[in-house]
Motif scaffolding. Sequence first.
Motif, PDB file in Angstrom:
ATOM      1  N   PHE A 101     -20.472  10.584  11.899  1.00 56.98           N
ATOM      2  CA  PHE A 101     -19.902  11.939  11.903  1.00 56.98           C
ATOM      3  C   PHE A 101     -20.989  13.011  11.858  1.00 56.98           C
ATOM      4  CE2 PHE A 101     -19.624   9.835   7.844  1.00 56.98           C
ATOM      5  CZ  PHE A 101     -20.344  10.668   7.018  1.00 56.98           C
ATOM      6  N   ILE A 126     -13.101   7.858  12.586  1.00 53.78           N
ATOM      7  CA  ILE A 126     -13.854   9.111  12.440  1.00 53.78           C
ATOM      8  C   ILE A 126     -14.298   9.636  13.803  1.00 53.78           C
ATOM      9  CG2 ILE A 126     -16.000  10.068  11.540  1.00 53.78           C
ATOM     10  CD1 ILE A 126     -15.569   8.329   9.062  1.00 53.78           C
ATOM     11  N   ILE A 148      -1.645  10.850   8.063  1.00 51.80           N
ATOM     12  CA  ILE A 148      -1.975  11.038   6.644  1.00 51.80           C
ATOM     13  C   ILE A 148      -1.783  12.495   6.255  1.00 51.80           C
ATOM     14  CG2 ILE A 148      -3.903  11.104   5.014  1.00 51.80           C
ATOM     15  CD1 ILE A 148      -4.902   8.523   6.230  1.00 51.80           C
ATOM     16  N   TYR A 170       4.405   8.456   6.253  1.00 51.72           N
ATOM     17  CA  TYR A 170       4.012   7.133   5.766  1.00 51.72           C
ATOM     18  C   TYR A 170       4.288   5.979   6.720  1.00 51.72           C
ATOM     19  CZ  TYR A 170       2.962   9.476   1.430  1.00 51.72           C
ATOM     20  OH  TYR A 170       2.416  10.313   0.507  1.00 51.72           O
ATOM     21  N   GLY A 229      -5.899   8.325   1.714  1.00 52.86           N
ATOM     22  CA  GLY A 229      -4.933   9.217   2.329  1.00 52.86           C
ATOM     23  C   GLY A 229      -3.598   9.179   1.620  1.00 52.86           C
ATOM     24  N   ILE A 230      -3.190   7.981   1.201  1.00 50.75           N
ATOM     25  CA  ILE A 230      -1.885   7.850   0.562  1.00 50.75           C
ATOM     26  C   ILE A 230      -1.921   8.327  -0.885  1.00 50.75           C
ATOM     27  CG2 ILE A 230      -0.191   6.163  -0.213  1.00 50.75           C
ATOM     28  CD1 ILE A 230      -1.040   4.625   2.410  1.00 50.75           C
ATOM     29  N   LEU A 231      -3.038   8.019  -1.579  1.00 53.03           N
ATOM     30  CA  LEU A 231      -3.154   8.449  -2.970  1.00 53.03           C
ATOM     31  C   LEU A 231      -3.307   9.960  -3.076  1.00 53.03           C
ATOM     32  CD1 LEU A 231      -5.601   5.749  -4.300  1.00 53.03           C
ATOM     33  CD2 LEU A 231      -3.233   6.031  -4.963  1.00 53.03           C
ATOM     34  N   ILE A 283     -13.972   0.670   7.095  1.00 51.32           N
ATOM     35  CA  ILE A 283     -13.600   1.726   6.167  1.00 51.32           C
ATOM     36  C   ILE A 283     -12.099   2.036   6.255  1.00 51.32           C
ATOM     37  CG2 ILE A 283     -14.071   3.580   7.798  1.00 51.32           C
ATOM     38  CD1 ILE A 283     -15.229   5.224   5.651  1.00 51.32           C
ATOM     39  N   LEU A 284     -11.410   1.358   7.177  1.00 49.67           N
ATOM     40  CA  LEU A 284     -10.011   1.692   7.469  1.00 49.67           C
ATOM     41  C   LEU A 284      -9.109   1.670   6.236  1.00 49.67           C
ATOM     42  CD1 LEU A 284      -8.055   2.108  10.012  1.00 49.67           C
ATOM     43  CD2 LEU A 284      -7.390  -0.210   9.526  1.00 49.67           C
ATOM     44  N   LEU A 285      -9.246   0.598   5.429  1.00 48.45           N
ATOM     45  CA  LEU A 285      -8.399   0.458   4.253  1.00 48.45           C
ATOM     46  C   LEU A 285      -8.659   1.603   3.270  1.00 48.45           C
ATOM     47  CD1 LEU A 285      -6.302  -1.496   3.141  1.00 48.45           C
ATOM     48  CD2 LEU A 285      -8.108  -2.663   1.921  1.00 48.45           C
ATOM     49  N   ALA A 287     -19.042  10.564   2.250  1.00 51.19           N
ATOM     50  CA  ALA A 287     -19.181  11.689   3.170  1.00 51.19           C
ATOM     51  C   ALA A 287     -18.146  11.583   4.295  1.00 51.19           C
ATOM     52  CB  ALA A 287     -20.590  11.733   3.742  1.00 51.19           C
ATOM     53  N   GLY A 288     -17.903  10.360   4.769  1.00 46.98           N
ATOM     54  CA  GLY A 288     -16.943  10.174   5.849  1.00 46.98           C
ATOM     55  C   GLY A 288     -15.543  10.573   5.433  1.00 46.98           C
ATOM     56  N   LEU A 330       0.830  -1.203   0.000  1.00 42.16           N
ATOM     57  CA  LEU A 330       0.000   0.000   0.000  1.00 42.16           C
ATOM     58  C   LEU A 330       0.863   1.252   0.000  1.00 42.16           C
ATOM     59  CD1 LEU A 330      -3.099   0.315   0.454  1.00 42.16           C
ATOM     60  CD2 LEU A 330      -2.565   0.832   2.795  1.00 42.16           C
ATOM     61  N   VAL A 342      -2.442   1.473  10.468  1.00 41.41           N
ATOM     62  CA  VAL A 342      -3.342   0.563   9.758  1.00 41.41           C
ATOM     63  C   VAL A 342      -3.067  -0.867  10.184  1.00 41.41           C
ATOM     64  CG1 VAL A 342      -3.984  -0.341   7.503  1.00 41.41           C
ATOM     65  CG2 VAL A 342      -3.571   2.090   7.779  1.00 41.41           C
ATOM     66  N   VAL A 401       2.415   3.117  -4.202  1.00 45.39           N
ATOM     67  CA  VAL A 401       1.766   4.391  -4.449  1.00 45.39           C
ATOM     68  C   VAL A 401       2.791   5.475  -4.834  1.00 45.39           C
ATOM     69  CG1 VAL A 401       0.819   6.222  -3.021  1.00 45.39           C
ATOM     70  CG2 VAL A 401      -0.267   3.984  -3.111  1.00 45.39           C
ATOM     71  N   LEU A 446     -10.402  13.876   2.903  1.00 43.61           N
ATOM     72  CA  LEU A 446      -9.736  12.999   1.943  1.00 43.61           C
ATOM     73  C   LEU A 446     -10.528  12.824   0.662  1.00 43.61           C
ATOM     74  CD1 LEU A 446      -8.667  10.233   4.459  1.00 43.61           C
ATOM     75  CD2 LEU A 446      -7.246  12.010   3.476  1.00 43.61           C
ATOM     76  N   ILE A 491      -9.706   4.597   4.018  1.00 45.31           N
ATOM     77  CA  ILE A 491      -9.111   5.817   4.566  1.00 45.31           C
ATOM     78  C   ILE A 491      -7.615   5.849   4.272  1.00 45.31           C
ATOM     79  CG2 ILE A 491      -8.534   7.027   6.720  1.00 45.31           C
ATOM     80  CD1 ILE A 491     -11.173   6.171   7.860  1.00 45.31           C
ATOM     81  N   ALA A 492      -6.956   4.718   4.528  1.00 42.05           N
ATOM     82  CA  ALA A 492      -5.511   4.666   4.315  1.00 42.05           C
ATOM     83  C   ALA A 492      -5.184   4.865   2.833  1.00 42.05           C
ATOM     84  CB  ALA A 492      -4.968   3.332   4.798  1.00 42.05           C
ATOM     85  N   LEU A 493      -5.930   4.175   1.968  1.00 38.06           N
ATOM     86  CA  LEU A 493      -5.670   4.242   0.533  1.00 38.06           C
ATOM     87  C   LEU A 493      -5.906   5.657   0.002  1.00 38.06           C
ATOM     88  CD1 LEU A 493      -4.773   1.984  -1.280  1.00 38.06           C
ATOM     89  CD2 LEU A 493      -7.127   1.633  -1.984  1.00 38.06           C
ATOM     90  N   PHE A 539     -15.382  14.150   5.047  1.00 33.39           N
ATOM     91  CA  PHE A 539     -15.369  14.725   6.397  1.00 33.39           C
ATOM     92  C   PHE A 539     -13.936  14.782   6.923  1.00 33.39           C
ATOM     93  CE2 PHE A 539     -15.569  14.381  11.016  1.00 33.39           C
ATOM     94  CZ  PHE A 539     -16.507  15.332  11.346  1.00 33.39           C
ATOM     95  N   LEU A 540     -13.154  13.763   6.594  1.00 37.09           N
ATOM     96  CA  LEU A 540     -11.757  13.722   7.039  1.00 37.09           C
ATOM     97  C   LEU A 540     -10.847  14.555   6.131  1.00 37.09           C
ATOM     98  CD1 LEU A 540     -11.389   9.938   7.916  1.00 37.09           C
ATOM     99  CD2 LEU A 540     -11.640  11.831   9.497  1.00 37.09           C
ATOM    100  N   VAL A 577       1.514   5.920   9.146  1.00 39.20           N
ATOM    101  CA  VAL A 577       0.264   5.466   8.522  1.00 39.20           C
ATOM    102  C   VAL A 577       0.260   3.943   8.462  1.00 39.20           C
ATOM    103  CG1 VAL A 577      -1.073   5.400   6.377  1.00 39.20           C
ATOM    104  CG2 VAL A 577      -0.015   7.538   7.101  1.00 39.20           C
ATOM    105  N   GLY A 621     -13.143   0.497  12.404  1.00 31.04           N
ATOM    106  CA  GLY A 621     -13.031   1.451  11.301  1.00 31.04           C
ATOM    107  C   GLY A 621     -13.715   2.762  11.642  1.00 31.04           C
TER     108      GLY A 621
END
Lengths: 292, 267
Positions: free
Chosen positions: A130, A233, A251, A256, B119-121, B111-113, B199-200, A11, A263, A15, B206, B115-117, B203-204, A259, A229
């Motif tokens: 949220f 939020i 992030i 990195y 965030g990194i992209l 949703i963690l993956l 939306a989440g 991951l 995760v 990237v 991202l 968020i990480a993806l 919201f962050l 991060v 997860g």
Amino acid sequence: MLGVVTLVFLLIHIVPGDPVEVMLGESAQIADREALRQALGLDQPLFTQWWQYIQNLAQGDLGQSLHSRAEISSIIAERLPATFELALASLLVAVVIALPLGMFAAWKVNTIWDRLSMGFSLLGVSIPNFWLGPLLILFFSLYLGWLPVSGRESFSAIILPALTLGTALAAILARMVRASLLEILNEDYIRTARAKGLSEQVVLWKHAMRNAALPVTTILGLQLGALLGGAVITEIIFSWPGVGYTLVEAIQRRDYPLVQASVLMVSLSYIIINRLTDLVYALIDPRIRLAE
Amino acid sequence: MWRYFPVFILVLWAILALTQTYLPISPYHIELDKILQAPSSSAWLGYDELGRDVLDRLIQGASSSFWVALWVVSLSLVMGTLIGAFSAWLGGWLDLVVVHIMDIFLAFPGILLAIALAGILGPGLNNLVFALSMVGWVGYARLARAQTLSLKQREHVQAARALGAGNRRIVFRHILPLLGAPLIIEATFGIASVVIAEAGLSFLGLGVQAPEASWGSMLRDGSRYMLMAPHLVIAPGMALLLVVLSVNLLGDRLRDQLDVKSQAQNR
């Protein structure tokens, strides 16, 4: 487990975007960049880096934060308990709401009470955390002034985050409790128990709930992933200093390694929790024995 | 009346999203003297912290969530179904590899993956769609695989194979059409979770980027002015709730109608 570690590793590495650039800034000299890249081992082939990563991981070494230069393992060790605390509190909230609600709905099935509680549960599934979070803050902290807006200083600080995170789980659980109870209440042995003249309470608690606990536990274990997860939020809304908060912060700072570690830690916790669920399963159902 | 409520909300959502460019809205127009103004007869939902019309921004947000949901659900549905169906049909080592990959993806909580993806992209709508699809396909693949495994033994599939039909023909003509019902139900609930996820992530910070509006970013920006201008939090949240609630209601109804198994249970 190894697959998860590898995916998290890939991951970060596949990237686009260069961590060296983030650390030194865009105006850095090419020679400096090369030196740093070598120092970090980023010039090695991907497979070598991966092997190095696994080896470090096995020794509990998660690397250094690019931002604060602190050891990531100590950052995580500091933040992980807060996330667990929040998850446990939310779980408690969910069970405390869902059990009575689902049982009540099943007991009074097809009445207005059933509809009301299931309508409430549908609302609970549909409300994003949220939005619920800010609404709770607005009402309980700003208008009424009963509870703190954010932070983790006092005991009462956990109430709103736990409520925010626990509601969706409570809604799903309540539906599950109702569905499995309904199925069980139609079984022959329940009719037998009633025919024996046992009171409704005894039938419900001793005969029905014990068996309804099985599917409910399964759902609980599966939903804990969504809970972890969602914690990301929720932690942001309430500035709760857990791993989720750390993740989003990392992030934003393009940190990195941090991060990656956040995760990884949350995912590993999830895997471990799922294993534990299997154990609990065997504990409540004498028919299942893991050893066999 | 109540029966048609979810349909009405969803149709409204789609129409607003599709006609958004032709509507007389100005989501970027700033009126400095109206900053944080409460709802009134001239602006039904009031103004935000920069003096922009909240209703106009809400309509633009409807379009962000609609397109993201459409893309993510279609992409992950097609990808997941094909992978799941072919993996189950062909079997062997390929199936083993696919199952392992799915297990790895399923080991990531919620949703963690994504968020990480995301965030990194880096932020942006394309990356958001990519991140959510990467996470979303697994559910459909698992469902399609399980269904295909049971369909594999059916007579009509065996007959097709005996007649010498190729793998591609069997999967596309004899298996995929029968996967429809459960996948449609899954996809319906998928819309709800993608809308919440979009939306989440916004919201962050991202997802959708300023000045473009998303319900998630409106919520984030609005929550800073919550005490002075609660309408900034209530309006986008209400829109989100209505859409997600409608999708869930519709999904429940679809499941009751299409799914024979749950129908039998309800009786």
